[in-house]
Motif scaffolding. Sequence first.
Motif, short mmCIF file in Angstrom:
data_model
loop_
_atom_site.label_atom_id
_atom_site.label_comp_id
_atom_site.label_asym_id
_atom_site.label_seq_id
_atom_site.Cartn_x
_atom_site.Cartn_y
_atom_site.Cartn_z
N VAL A 1 0.82 -1.21 0.00
CA VAL A 1 0.00 0.00 0.00
C VAL A 1 0.86 1.26 0.00
CG1 VAL A 1 -1.96 1.16 1.10
CG2 VAL A 1 -1.62 -1.30 1.45
N MET A 2 0.45 2.26 -0.80
CA MET A 2 1.04 3.59 -0.75
C MET A 2 -0.04 4.62 -1.03
SD MET A 2 1.10 4.95 -4.08
CE MET A 2 2.50 6.05 -4.16
N ARG A 3 0.23 5.86 -0.67
CA ARG A 3 -0.70 6.96 -0.93
C ARG A 3 -0.02 7.99 -1.83
NH1 ARG A 3 -2.84 10.09 4.18
NH2 ARG A 3 -0.87 11.19 3.92
N ASP A 4 -0.75 8.49 -2.82
CA ASP A 4 -0.16 9.46 -3.74
C ASP A 4 -0.39 10.89 -3.24
OD1 ASP A 4 -2.79 10.11 -4.42
OD2 ASP A 4 -2.75 9.00 -6.32
N ASN A 5 -0.04 11.86 -4.05
CA ASN A 5 -0.04 13.25 -3.60
C ASN A 5 -1.43 13.84 -3.41
OD1 ASN A 5 2.87 14.15 -3.50
ND2 ASN A 5 2.80 13.23 -5.53
N ILE A 6 -2.40 13.38 -4.21
CA ILE A 6 -3.75 13.94 -4.03
C ILE A 6 -4.51 13.25 -2.92
CG2 ILE A 6 -5.02 12.46 -5.66
CD1 ILE A 6 -6.09 15.54 -6.48
N GLY A 7 -4.04 12.06 -2.50
CA GLY A 7 -4.68 11.35 -1.39
C GLY A 7 -5.35 10.05 -1.76
N ASN A 8 -5.08 9.52 -2.97
CA ASN A 8 -5.58 8.19 -3.32
C ASN A 8 -4.73 7.12 -2.64
OD1 ASN A 8 -7.41 9.23 -5.35
ND2 ASN A 8 -5.66 9.44 -6.73
N LEU A 9 -5.38 6.05 -2.20
CA LEU A 9 -4.64 4.86 -1.77
C LEU A 9 -4.43 3.95 -2.97
CD1 LEU A 9 -6.08 3.64 1.67
CD2 LEU A 9 -3.92 4.82 1.22
N HIS A 10 -3.19 3.44 -3.13
CA HIS A 10 -2.86 2.48 -4.16
C HIS A 10 -2.45 1.17 -3.48
CE1 HIS A 10 -2.12 5.38 -7.66
NE2 HIS A 10 -2.38 6.17 -6.62
N GLY A 11 -3.12 0.09 -3.82
CA GLY A 11 -2.75 -1.22 -3.28
C GLY A 11 -2.31 -2.13 -4.41
N ARG A 12 -1.09 -2.61 -4.39
CA ARG A 12 -0.54 -3.37 -5.52
C ARG A 12 -0.29 -4.82 -5.15
NH1 ARG A 12 1.28 -2.16 -10.49
NH2 ARG A 12 2.86 -3.50 -11.44
N TYR A 13 -0.82 -5.71 -5.98
CA TYR A 13 -0.59 -7.15 -5.86
C TYR A 13 0.17 -7.57 -7.11
CZ TYR A 13 -1.63 -12.10 -4.95
OH TYR A 13 -1.54 -13.45 -4.69
N GLU A 14 1.43 -7.92 -6.94
CA GLU A 14 2.30 -8.17 -8.08
C GLU A 14 1.91 -9.44 -8.84
OE1 GLU A 14 4.32 -6.23 -9.41
OE2 GLU A 14 4.77 -4.74 -7.85
N GLY A 15 2.16 -9.41 -10.14
CA GLY A 15 1.96 -10.57 -10.98
C GLY A 15 3.28 -11.05 -11.54
N SER B 1 -9.44 10.30 -9.45
CA SER B 1 -9.24 9.58 -10.70
C SER B 1 -8.68 10.49 -11.79
CB SER B 1 -10.55 8.93 -11.16
OG SER B 1 -11.64 9.81 -11.07
N ARG B 2 -8.99 11.78 -11.75
CA ARG B 2 -8.40 12.69 -12.74
C ARG B 2 -6.89 12.85 -12.51
NH1 ARG B 2 -10.07 17.87 -12.75
NH2 ARG B 2 -11.61 17.83 -11.08
N ALA B 3 -6.47 12.80 -11.25
CA ALA B 3 -5.03 12.85 -10.98
C ALA B 3 -4.33 11.62 -11.55
CB ALA B 3 -4.79 12.96 -9.48
#
Length: 404
Positions: free
Chosen positions: A51-65, A133-135
């Motif tokens: 998990v990480m958070r970007d500059n506008i405040g979205n949470l990104h959760g990544r599950y690698e493939g 989502s626009r960011a």
Amino acid sequence: MIDGRTVVERCEVLAACTDEPGRITRPFASDAMRRAHLYVREWMRQAGITVMRDNIGNLHGRYEGTGNTTLLLGSHLDSVRDAGKYDGPLGVMVAIAAVHRLHDEARRLPFAIEILAFADEEGLRYGSTYLGSRAVAGTFDPRDLDRPDTAGFTMAEAIRAFGGDPTRISEDRWSGDLLGYCEVHIEQGPVLESRALPVGVVSAIAGQSRMLVEFIGQAGHAGTVPMDRRKDALTAGAELVLAVEAAATTQPGLVATVGRLEVEPGVSNVIPGRATLSLDVRHADDRIRTAACEALLARARELAKRRKLAVEIRSLSENAAVQCEPTLVSLLTRAVKDAKQQPLALTSGAGHDAVAMSALTGVGMLFVRCKGGVSHNPAESVTAADVSVAIDVLGRFLALLARP
């Protein structure tokens, strides 16, 4: 096993993250959103997601493939005022549940999955929709950073207070090889319930125009100004409200709404000197929507001229209709069939983060039945059984997308 019941319970937990006790109100970059992030981060970690958070405040959760491409899943965590529990959060929770099942089975797909929990879709705090989502899509307008909220705090100040950097939002744009974006969302309409179906596949999202219309007249004493000398802003507003309703009832597929009406000075013994109306117009055909907007704005100007008022019109947002990506629609439809459900194609009258994301990649959507078609309302309701179907369909969709 993360099933529909668990997802519903998690939406209940998020419902308690509110800035207004007794009702759900979770604006962009608020304390309520900060608390919601704590829960969502933990649920993502339990699913093996980084998990990480970007500059506008979205949470990104990544599950690698195992490959170099990425599929984006997600929806938004913000809400309207006095909201329901599922509009937005359900899509994030279903995405986490589908990935959790992959994690439990120690499965990796030939593509990575990135779950996006968007910071703002509704525009409650700043009146500018799809901020998150626009960011990510790279279409964020830096001029929005100067918008103030009702307390006078600019968007830039709110982002800094939330831990982001408004000067680096351009870096939030997703880069890399994408398979597309898929969003699970409650239908917010009655079609699935009328057909006794738990889920449906979205084929297109209606275009939307949002405007403010302000009539400016002259306030005066309610008892002393003769009727033929009045410049009553509210009477013009009332006529426009009825014109909006009439336009939408005579054009198939068109919906038009005045959801906000503010009158000044707003006291019983003073003629209204100012009336401000919101105007929301939607249709799946952009030409019809544009023509309807032009006709209604022409009517507003005619009303102002006839009543000797001034009128000011301001566009808030303009979103073209979006066609969902055919491959994603086809795979979602097949996944519905594989889940032993009857497939149904739907057009969405509501806007979604998929609208903004379509500027970045192809989009697909899966709707989940909601009771009575009620949304943007505390009565918003889904069943755990229907949510379990949505998790199953999304899981089958991932498996189909993974096939060579």
